[in-house]
Design a protein around this motif. Structure first.
Motif, short mmCIF file in Angstrom:
data_model
loop_
_atom_site.label_atom_id
_atom_site.label_comp_id
_atom_site.label_asym_id
_atom_site.label_seq_id
_atom_site.Cartn_x
_atom_site.Cartn_y
_atom_site.Cartn_z
N ILE A 179 0.82 -1.26 0.16
CA ILE A 179 0.08 0.03 -0.03
C ILE A 179 0.77 1.14 0.01
CG2 ILE A 179 -1.79 1.29 1.28
CD1 ILE A 179 -2.85 -1.23 0.15
N GLN A 180 1.91 1.26 0.94
CA GLN A 180 2.82 2.34 0.84
C GLN A 180 3.58 2.67 -0.40
OE1 GLN A 180 5.44 3.58 4.49
NE2 GLN A 180 6.77 2.25 3.26
N ILE A 182 2.46 1.64 -3.53
CA ILE A 182 1.72 2.13 -4.44
C ILE A 182 1.56 3.61 -4.28
CG2 ILE A 182 -0.79 2.22 -5.33
CD1 ILE A 182 -0.87 -0.84 -4.80
N ALA A 183 1.46 4.16 -3.09
CA ALA A 183 1.18 5.64 -2.88
C ALA A 183 2.58 6.38 -3.04
CB ALA A 183 0.82 5.72 -1.21
N LEU A 184 3.56 5.87 -3.05
CA LEU A 184 4.92 6.70 -3.41
C LEU A 184 5.40 6.25 -4.83
CD1 LEU A 184 6.53 6.05 0.15
CD2 LEU A 184 5.29 7.87 -0.52
N ARG A 185 4.69 5.39 -5.13
CA ARG A 185 5.26 4.83 -6.73
C ARG A 185 6.66 4.20 -6.34
NH1 ARG A 185 2.24 6.15 -10.87
NH2 ARG A 185 4.05 5.94 -12.33
N ASP A 186 6.67 3.53 -5.37
CA ASP A 186 8.18 3.06 -5.28
C ASP A 186 8.12 1.35 -5.62
OD1 ASP A 186 10.28 1.57 -4.04
OD2 ASP A 186 10.55 2.74 -2.11
N PHE A 187 8.52 1.15 -6.66
CA PHE A 187 8.08 -0.21 -7.47
C PHE A 187 9.09 -1.28 -6.69
CE2 PHE A 187 6.96 2.72 -10.74
CZ PHE A 187 5.59 2.44 -10.73
N PRO A 188 10.42 -1.03 -6.47
CA PRO A 188 11.04 -2.03 -5.62
C PRO A 188 10.44 -2.42 -4.24
CG PRO A 188 12.64 -0.31 -6.23
CD PRO A 188 11.34 0.27 -6.84
#
Length: 243
Positions: A179-180, A182-188
């Motif tokens: 969830i976090q 997706i919100a931050l667009r942190d794919f790794p």
């Protein structure tokens, strides 16, 4: 390929041991939700499944309920229960949703294990003077255990994958990172958390697969391994024997 390297770097980074939710804590929360929900579901579904398999009553109704429970959307059910029960009981709401998800597979494994038993074996036990309780505990339960473990195996895999949505209502677990991310667009971070969930599922699947082999009664396992001679071979052997 770089995404996978970055995901593994995210998993093994020292930063995963600190922060708002360390990775070991998230894994512990994830497993607690999984095992707790499956345990509650087993306490409900196994006695009912054994009763159905032993008596043959209510099988169609159980199949209908199992199919209806599988059709329930887990995320929507959690949100609905949180709204009905209140934010203070969101943990209970999530557990109820996961229990409803686990019950159908366990119920099916419980009564299917009894139905798969050869009726002649049960008739032989009754002919020897066994009471209905002795038939249940000494014949039906041991012989039906492998299929019951199979039902528990399927239920556990379904729940361990679905527990990730618990983070949607702020309950932690490995879904917190998804969830976090997706919100931050942190794919790794998203991929790394997903890999950990997959690893847990594969580990649990392996444990249940081993357990499913262990619980097979020795007599049944020995019978399955004994080579059977075809009637034709025996007939030829008798025909070739000296008079």
């Amino acid at each position: 390929m770089n995404y996978f390297l970055e995901a593994f770097a995210w998993i093994f980074s020292p930063d995963r041991l600190t922060g708002a939710l360390p990775l070991p804590t998230a894994i512990a929360q994830h497993l607690a939700f999984t095992f707790g929900s499956v345990l509650i579901a087993a306490l409900v579904a196994i006695p009912v499944g054994w009763l159905i398999g032993h008596t043959g009553l209510g099988r169609e109704f159980a199949i209908f309920l199992a199919g209806a429970a599988r059709a329930l959307p887990s995320l929507g059910l959690i949100v609905l229960l949180v709204l009905l029960l209140g934010v203070g009981l969101k943990t209970e709401a999530a557990v109820v949703a996961f229990v409803l998800l686990a019950i159908p597979s366990i119920l099916a494994g419980a009564y299917a294990g009894f139905e798969a038993i050869d009726r002649s074996v049960i008739d032989a036990g009754r002919a020897m003077g066994m009471t209905p309780w002795q038939v249940l505990w000494k014949i039906e339960v041991p012989l039906g255990l492998p299929l019951l473990i199979g039902g528990l195996r399927v239920a556990t895999l379904q729940v361990v994958a679905t527990v990730t949505i618990a983070a949607y209502v702020g309950l932690g677990g490995l879904g917190y990172y998804i969830i976090q991310g997706i919100a931050l667009r942190d794919f790794p971070e998203i991929l790394g958390a997903s890999i950990v969930v997959i690893a847990l599922a594969l580990l649990l699947d392996g444990v249940f697969a081993l357990l499913q082999r262990v619980v097979v009664p020795r007599g049944v396992a020995a019978g399955n391994q004994t080579p059977r001679r075809s009637p034709g071979v025996r007939s030829r052997a008798v025909a070739d024997a000296p008079a």
